[in-house]
Motif scaffolding. Structure first.
Motif, mmCIF file in Angstrom:
data_model
loop_
_atom_site.group_PDB
_atom_site.id
_atom_site.type_symbol
_atom_site.label_atom_id
_atom_site.label_comp_id
_atom_site.label_asym_id
_atom_site.label_seq_id
_atom_site.Cartn_x
_atom_site.Cartn_y
_atom_site.Cartn_z
ATOM 1 N N GLU A 28 0.787 -1.229 0.000
ATOM 2 C CA GLU A 28 0.000 0.000 0.000
ATOM 3 C C GLU A 28 0.822 1.283 0.000
ATOM 4 N N ILE A 29 2.025 1.225 0.581
ATOM 5 C CA ILE A 29 2.808 2.459 0.711
ATOM 6 C C ILE A 29 3.865 2.593 -0.381
ATOM 7 N N ARG A 30 4.630 1.533 -0.621
ATOM 8 C CA ARG A 30 5.742 1.648 -1.566
ATOM 9 C C ARG A 30 5.312 2.155 -2.948
ATOM 10 N N PRO A 31 4.192 1.695 -3.493
ATOM 11 C CA PRO A 31 3.805 2.211 -4.819
ATOM 12 C C PRO A 31 3.497 3.702 -4.845
ATOM 13 N N ARG A 32 3.284 4.314 -3.689
ATOM 14 C CA ARG A 32 2.915 5.732 -3.646
ATOM 15 C C ARG A 32 4.093 6.649 -3.354
ATOM 16 N N ILE A 33 5.259 6.079 -3.099
ATOM 17 C CA ILE A 33 6.384 6.897 -2.650
ATOM 18 C C ILE A 33 6.793 7.931 -3.689
ATOM 19 N N ALA A 34 6.867 7.547 -4.951
ATOM 20 C CA ALA A 34 7.270 8.499 -5.991
ATOM 21 C C ALA A 34 6.336 9.702 -6.015
ATOM 22 N N ALA A 35 5.041 9.438 -5.913
ATOM 23 C CA ALA A 35 4.070 10.535 -5.897
ATOM 24 C C ALA A 35 4.206 11.381 -4.635
ATOM 25 N N MET A 36 4.489 10.737 -3.504
ATOM 26 C CA MET A 36 4.682 11.468 -2.255
ATOM 27 C C MET A 36 5.881 12.392 -2.343
ATOM 28 N N GLU A 37 6.976 11.890 -2.929
ATOM 29 C CA GLU A 37 8.186 12.696 -3.069
ATOM 30 C C GLU A 37 7.961 13.861 -4.022
ATOM 31 N N SER A 38 7.176 13.617 -5.046
ATOM 32 C CA SER A 38 6.906 14.671 -6.026
ATOM 33 C C SER A 38 5.979 15.740 -5.458
ATOM 34 N N ALA A 39 4.934 15.297 -4.753
ATOM 35 C CA ALA A 39 3.948 16.250 -4.223
ATOM 36 C C ALA A 39 4.467 17.012 -3.016
ATOM 37 N N ARG A 40 5.239 16.335 -2.156
ATOM 38 C CA ARG A 40 5.808 16.949 -0.943
ATOM 39 C C ARG A 40 4.722 17.542 -0.052
ATOM 40 N N THR A 41 3.560 16.920 -0.036
ATOM 41 C CA THR A 41 2.462 17.404 0.803
ATOM 42 C C THR A 41 1.940 16.265 1.667
ATOM 43 N N VAL A 42 1.236 16.632 2.714
ATOM 44 C CA VAL A 42 0.736 15.654 3.675
ATOM 45 C C VAL A 42 -0.188 14.644 3.001
ATOM 46 N N GLN A 43 -0.062 13.382 3.406
ATOM 47 C CA GLN A 43 -0.858 12.299 2.843
ATOM 48 C C GLN A 43 -2.071 12.015 3.735
ATOM 49 N N TYR A 44 -3.155 12.691 3.477
ATOM 50 C CA TYR A 44 -4.362 12.526 4.291
ATOM 51 C C TYR A 44 -4.901 11.102 4.178
#
Length: 399
Positions: A28-44
């Motif tokens: 659930e988390i690893r596939p979203r890391i690239a998007a998290m790094e790109s967005a640099r915003t809180v993951q609600y």
């Protein structure tokens, strides 16, 4: 892997919990890391998804809907989340830090109101102590709470509040009088009028986790939201930091450390030099050995301190030392990892630079290394003034 440390401190249930958390993190988390790094915003959404697994309630007794699993289980949860994403490990640890104040200082009505909701993932708690001008000097805080009938009126600012933008219930320590006996803690709902969170600011690392500023502008809080008695605020702040903060941040560092060793070992096996895997170079192999040695020692310190806390033994010094060992060794290993990767480690297609950035975020919270060393010196000299682990540690060992 790591059978000696695991076999000594952990049970079959601990290891099953590890597999459950690791499986979730990978899926659930690893596939979203690239998007998290790109967005640099809180993951609600992701923060809520993690909370709904019930892991925030690791130390909440079963009577209140929690796991009743103890501090070692909590360490494993945070470690395994942080191995994949230190940002989400930090999210979990900050919420679990917010649990401490209610467990140890909440009255029965407060426990029945909030602990089941937290355990079920419907409420993410925070703790708000640090201020812009006083920093880590708790007694220097200026935020005030003035009694007005059956309420208190809170005014002031709190910074570096973990989960500031996703938190539902803020544990706020404010000044109700002079001196060390003039601090009082309150539970403040995030949607209460007069309580606002400022805009998210860009950070070096932990992208997806928020640790921002709360502003209280004549925020009226019912007296029933007070935690403990007037004057208990210092104990709320210190006990939460000692019993949960240090152990939780130790676990985040441990997860980052594990990821560094795994990723660097993989790189050294896959990358070739002179027709052989990179690890055939003696200097690379020596660095890998140093990294593995640090990781084993760091895990031993982390698990040992959490185990002692679960058993109700005095362990303030062990908790301090575990944070020092884990933070400093993870940073040292991050440097070794960058040296082995060389220029390849500088690009964002590999996670090494992310691990390095994230590791730096764990240094200051719950006391820098200098602060931990000062406190450890007091133990060496026999001048330590308190031992929170014997006063408040819950006996919730998992078997």
């Amino acid at each position: 892997m790591r059978p000696a440390v695991r076999g000594y401190f952990t049970s079959t249930r601990h290891e099953q919990l590890r597999e459950d958390v690791r499986g979730f993190a990978e899926l659930e988390i690893r596939p979203r890391i690239a998007a998290m790094e790109s967005a640099r915003t809180v993951q609600y959404e992701l923060s809520r998804q993690i909370a709904h697994q019930g892991w925030i309630g690791a130390t909440i007794p079963a009577a209140y809907g929690g796991m009743g699993a103890g501090h070692l289980a909590k360490t494993i949860i945070i470690e395994e989340l942080s191995r994949v994403s230190a940002a989400m490990g930090a999210m979990a640890q900050a919420s679990q830090l917010g649990v401490a104040k209610i467990l140890h200082f909440g009255d029965e009505a407060q426990k029945k109101t909030w602990l089941p909701a937290i355990a079920a993932g419907g409420c993410l708690p925070t703790i708000a102590v640090t201020e812009p001008e006083s920093g880590g000097h708790v007694l220097g805080m200026a935020a005030s709470a003035v009694r007005d009938g059956d309420s208190y009126v809170l005014t002031g600012r709190k910074v570096f509040v973990g989960n500031s933008h996703v938190g539902d219930l803020h544990g706020v320590v404010a000044r109700t009088g002079p001196g060390s006996g003039g601090l009082t803690a309150f539970l403040v709902e995030a949607d209460r009028p007069g309580c606002t969170v400022t805009a998210e600011q860009p950070t070096l690392g932990l992208h997806g986790f928020s640790f921002g500023e709360l502003v209280f502008d004549h925020c009226r809080v019912p007296a029933g939201n007070r935690l403990g008695a007037e004057g208990d605020g210092l104990a709320v702040a210190y006990s939460s930091s000692v019993l949960y903060g240090r152990a939780n941040l130790t676990a985040v560092s441990l997860g980052i450390h594990q990821a560094l060793v795994e990723e660097t070992s993989r790189f050294a096996a896959e990358r070739e030099r002179f027709g052989k895997p990179l690890h055939h170079l003696s200097n690379v192999k020596i660095k890998l050995g140093q990294m593995q040695s640090r990781l084993m020692t760091a895990r031993l310190a982390a698990y040992h301190s959490a185990h002692l806390l679960d058993q109700g033994h005095p362990c303030d010094a062990e908790l301090m030392n575990a944070k020092v060992v884990n933070v400093e060794s993870a940073l040292d290993t991050a440097r070794n990892a960058m040296e082995i990767h060389a220029a390849a480690g500088l690009f964002t297609d590999r996670p090494i630079e992310r691990y390095l950035r994230d590791a730096h975020h764990i240094y200051a919270p719950a006391g820098t290394t200098d602060i931990q060393h000062l406190r450890l010196a007091e133990f060496a000299l026999g001048t330590a003034r308190s031992n929170w682990s014997t006063q408040l540690a819950p006996h919730t060992t998992i078997h």
